[in-house]
Design an enzyme around this catalytic site. Structure first.
Site, PDB file in Angstrom:
ATOM      1  N   CYS A 156      37.440  31.078  43.577  1.00  0.00           N
ATOM      2  CA  CYS A 156      36.791  31.639  42.376  1.00  0.00           C
ATOM      3  C   CYS A 156      37.078  30.785  41.150  1.00  0.00           C
ATOM      4  O   CYS A 156      37.293  31.312  40.046  1.00  0.00           O
ATOM      5  CB  CYS A 156      37.223  33.077  42.109  1.00  0.00           C
ATOM      6  SG  CYS A 156      36.761  34.191  43.405  1.00  0.00           S
ATOM      7  N   ASP A 196      44.741  36.273  30.785  1.00  0.00           N
ATOM      8  CA  ASP A 196      44.515  36.749  32.142  1.00  0.00           C
ATOM      9  C   ASP A 196      45.848  36.594  32.867  1.00  0.00           C
ATOM     10  O   ASP A 196      46.238  35.487  33.247  1.00  0.00           O
ATOM     11  CB  ASP A 196      43.408  35.894  32.785  1.00  0.00           C
ATOM     12  CG  ASP A 196      43.286  36.122  34.288  1.00  0.00           C
ATOM     13  OD1 ASP A 196      44.114  36.854  34.853  1.00  0.00           O
ATOM     14  OD2 ASP A 196      42.366  35.544  34.886  1.00  0.00           O
ATOM     15  N   GLN A 202      47.954  36.398  37.784  1.00  0.00           N
ATOM     16  CA  GLN A 202      48.898  35.662  38.635  1.00  0.00           C
ATOM     17  C   GLN A 202      50.290  35.583  38.038  1.00  0.00           C
ATOM     18  O   GLN A 202      51.140  34.866  38.552  1.00  0.00           O
ATOM     19  CB  GLN A 202      48.373  34.247  38.906  1.00  0.00           C
ATOM     20  CG  GLN A 202      47.106  34.206  39.717  1.00  0.00           C
ATOM     21  CD  GLN A 202      47.237  34.880  41.084  1.00  0.00           C
ATOM     22  OE1 GLN A 202      48.341  35.058  41.604  1.00  0.00           O
ATOM     23  NE2 GLN A 202      46.117  35.264  41.647  1.00  0.00           N
ATOM     24  N   HIS A 231      39.766  31.375  36.329  1.00  0.00           N
ATOM     25  CA  HIS A 231      39.111  32.116  37.413  1.00  0.00           C
ATOM     26  C   HIS A 231      37.741  32.566  36.899  1.00  0.00           C
ATOM     27  O   HIS A 231      37.574  32.795  35.701  1.00  0.00           O
ATOM     28  CB  HIS A 231      39.999  33.330  37.715  1.00  0.00           C
ATOM     29  CG  HIS A 231      39.612  34.141  38.905  1.00  0.00           C
ATOM     30  ND1 HIS A 231      38.594  35.058  38.886  1.00  0.00           N
ATOM     31  CD2 HIS A 231      40.139  34.194  40.154  1.00  0.00           C
ATOM     32  CE1 HIS A 231      38.512  35.650  40.071  1.00  0.00           C
ATOM     33  NE2 HIS A 231      39.434  35.137  40.864  1.00  0.00           N
ATOM     34  N   LYS A 265      48.093  42.706  43.149  1.00  0.00           N
ATOM     35  CA  LYS A 265      48.782  41.409  43.258  1.00  0.00           C
ATOM     36  C   LYS A 265      50.268  41.557  42.928  1.00  0.00           C
ATOM     37  O   LYS A 265      50.990  40.573  42.839  1.00  0.00           O
ATOM     38  CB  LYS A 265      48.143  40.394  42.306  1.00  0.00           C
ATOM     39  CG  LYS A 265      46.704  40.039  42.685  1.00  0.00           C
ATOM     40  CD  LYS A 265      46.164  38.969  41.760  1.00  0.00           C
ATOM     41  CE  LYS A 265      44.677  38.832  41.813  1.00  0.00           C
ATOM     42  NZ  LYS A 265      44.175  38.138  42.993  1.00  0.00           N
TER      43      LYS A 265
END
Ligand code: PMP
Length: 406
Positions: free
Chosen positions: A364, A200, A203, A123, A226
Site C-alpha cells: 500500500c 499516522d 506502525q 501508506h 497492529k
C-alpha cells in the site's frame, strides 16, 4: 534479552502453535497485523457473554456496564498516549478511518489552492484521503523526497512550506522501510510555520512510547489490530481546539445534541465524531491490549525486536544478491528486501510452503515503490513474540528459496 520471558509471552498467543503446510508457523507479517493474546480474546468473550448492550443509550444495568467499559478504555487510551483529555480521543474503525475523518472534516476548512505536505514513504491511507478532497476543490499535495537510507530529506521538507500550506501529514514509522521519522523536530518546524501536523502512527504505537503532548502532535492516528488488539478499532487523537472547529464527519445517532427538521445541533466532543453504534465490544477489549503491552513494556518489546532486527539483517546481508530497502540507523523491526532477479511474489509463495509468513507486494505504498524503481518487495516484520530460532528458520528458508529462484 535479560528478564524477557519469551516462552511465557508466546504461550499467551495460541495461534503461534499452528502449523502451515506441515511446518511450524513462523509469523513475520506483524506490520500487516499482529496476533492477539488470550486475554484480549477473553475480554471480547466477556462482553458478549456478560455485558452486551448498546452504549450511551439505556438506563438499564447492562447498558451502563457496556458504557462504562467503553469509557474506561477511552481513559486508558488517553493515558497510553498522554492526551490532555478524553475529549481528544475519538474511536474509529482504524487508522484509515481516522485519517479520512480528518480529511473529510478538517478538509472542509481548506480553500482552493491550499497545500498539504506528505512524504514519499506514506501508506495509501495517508495519500488517497487528501486526494479525495481534490474532487471539490483544488488541493495541492507537496511531497517530501527521501534519501538512499529511506530517511526524510530535511532540507526539502523545510523548503516546501509557504503561506498556502495548511497541513503536514506523515507517518511516524514507515511500514515498508521501517524508518522512524524524527517527528518531534518535524512537528516543531511545521509549527514554526503555523501549520498543524497529522501523524499516522499505525506502525509506531506498539514499538515506541508515544506522548502526544511531548511530540506536540495535532492529530495522531492508530489501529488496535497492529498492537495485539481487536480488529475494527482505531483511535484518532486530535487537539481539542482543532476538533472543536471541525464539522462532524458522519451524521446519525450519538453525535447530536438535538435534532429537528430545521435545526440540528452537535454533541460535545468526542461524541460529535462518533455517529452510530461503535464497536463497543472491540473498544472494551482494546483496554486489555494496552494493559498487555504495558505489562511487558513497550520499550522492552522494542529492545527485543531490535535485537531480532540486527540478528536477521546481519545474516540476510550474507545472501548473494540481497538488497534491503530502508537502512536508517533509526529503524523499527521491518525488513523489506529483494534478492537478485527473484520476483517478490514467488519468494513469498515458496516461503509460505516452508511455514514462513511474510508480506509481498507494494505494501500500500505504490508512490514509494515508484521512487525506489521497483514494483514490490518481500517484507519480514517482527513482534514481541518472535524468536531468534524463528529468524534462523526464516534465513534457512530464504537461502533455499533464493537459490531456487536464481
Ligand atoms: N498507515 C500505515 C503506515 C500502515 O502501515 C497501515 C496498515 N498497513 C495503515 C496506515 C492503515 O491501517 P488500517 O488498515 O488499520 O486502517
Amino acid at each position: 534479552m535479560e528478564n524477557y520471558n519469551i516462552d511465557e509471552i508466546r504461550s499467551d498467543f495460541p495461534i503461534l502453535e499452528r502449523q502451515v503446510w506441515g511446518k511450524p508457523l513462523v509469523y513475520l507479517d506483524n506490520t500487516a497485523t499482529s496476533m492477539t493474546p488470550r486475554c484480549v480474546v477473553d475480554a471480547i468473550e466477556n462482553v458478549y457473554y456478560h455485558h452486551k448492550a448498546n452504549v450511551h443509550r439505556g438506563v438499564h444495568t447492562l447498558s451502563q456496564e457496556a458504557t462504562d467499559m467503553q469509557e474506561t478504555t477511552r481513559e486508558r487510551v488517553r493515558q497510553f498516549i498522554n492526551a490532555r483529555s478524553t475529549e481528544e480521543i475519538i474511536f474509529t474503525r482504524g487508522t484509515t478511518e481516522a485519517i479520512n475523518l480528518v480529511a473529510a472534516s478538517y478538509g472542509q476548512l481548506l480553500e482552493n489552492g491550499d497545500e498539504i505536505i506528505v512524504t514519499t514513504m506514506e501508506h495509501h491511507a495517508n495519500i488517497v484521503p487528501w486526494q479525495l478532497l481534490g474532487r471539490n476543490k483544488r488541493i495541492i499535495l507537496r511531497v517530501v523526497p527521501i534519501n538512499a537510507d529511506g530517511e526524510i530529506d530535511r532540507i526539502a521538507y523545510s523548503s516546501l512550506f509557504n503561506d498556502r500550506t495548511k497541513l503536514v501529514a506523515m507517518c511516524h514509522v514507515s511500514n515498508v522501510l521501517g524508518t522512524v521519522n524524527p517527528i518531534k523536530e518535524l512537528i516543531a518546524e511545521a509549527h514554526q510555520n503555523g501549520v498543524p501536523v497529522l501523524i499516522d502512527g499505525a506502525q509506531a504505537v506498539s514499538h515506541i512510547k508515544v506522548d502526544v503532548q511531548d511530540l506536540d502532535a495535532d492529530f495522531y492516528a492508530f489501529s488496535a489490530h497492529k498492537m495485539y488488539g481487536p480488529t475494527g478499532i482505531g483511535v484518532l487523537y486530535g487537539k481539542k481546539y482543532l476538533l472543536e472547529m471541525m464539522p462532524p464527519y458522519q451524521g446519525g445517532g450519538e453525535m447530536i445534541g438535538t435534532v429537528s427538521f430545521n435545526n440540528t445541533t452537535w454533541a460535545d466532543l468526542p461524541f460529535k465524531f462518533e455517529a452510530g453504534t461503535p464497536d463497543f465490544v472491540g473498544i472494551a477489549a482494546l483496554r486489555q491490549a494496552i494493559d498487555y503491552m504495558e505489562s511487558i513494556g513497550v520499550e522492552r518489546i522494542a529492545a527485543h525486536e531490535h535485537d531480532l532486527l540486527q540478528y536477521a539483517t546481519e545474516q540476510m546481508m550474507t545472501i548473494p544478491g540481497m538488497r534491503i530497502f530502508g537502512t536508517s540507523a533509526s529503524k523499527c523491526a521491518v525488513i523489506s528486501f529483494l534478492v537478485g532477479n527473484a520476483h517478490h511474489y514467488d519468494m513469498g509463495m515458496l516461503l509460505d510452503k516452508l511455514g514462513i509468513a511474510v508480506r509481498t507486494g507494494h505494501h500500500c505504498a505504490q508512490p514509494l515503490m515508484h521512487s525506489l524503481g521497483i514494483e514490490g518487495t518481500v517484507r519480514a516484520s517482527f513482534a514481541a513474540y518472535n524468536t531468534r530460532q524463528e529468524i534462523d528458520a526464516f534465513i534457512a528458508a530464504l537461502r533455499r528459496v533464493a537459490a531456487m529462484l536464481q
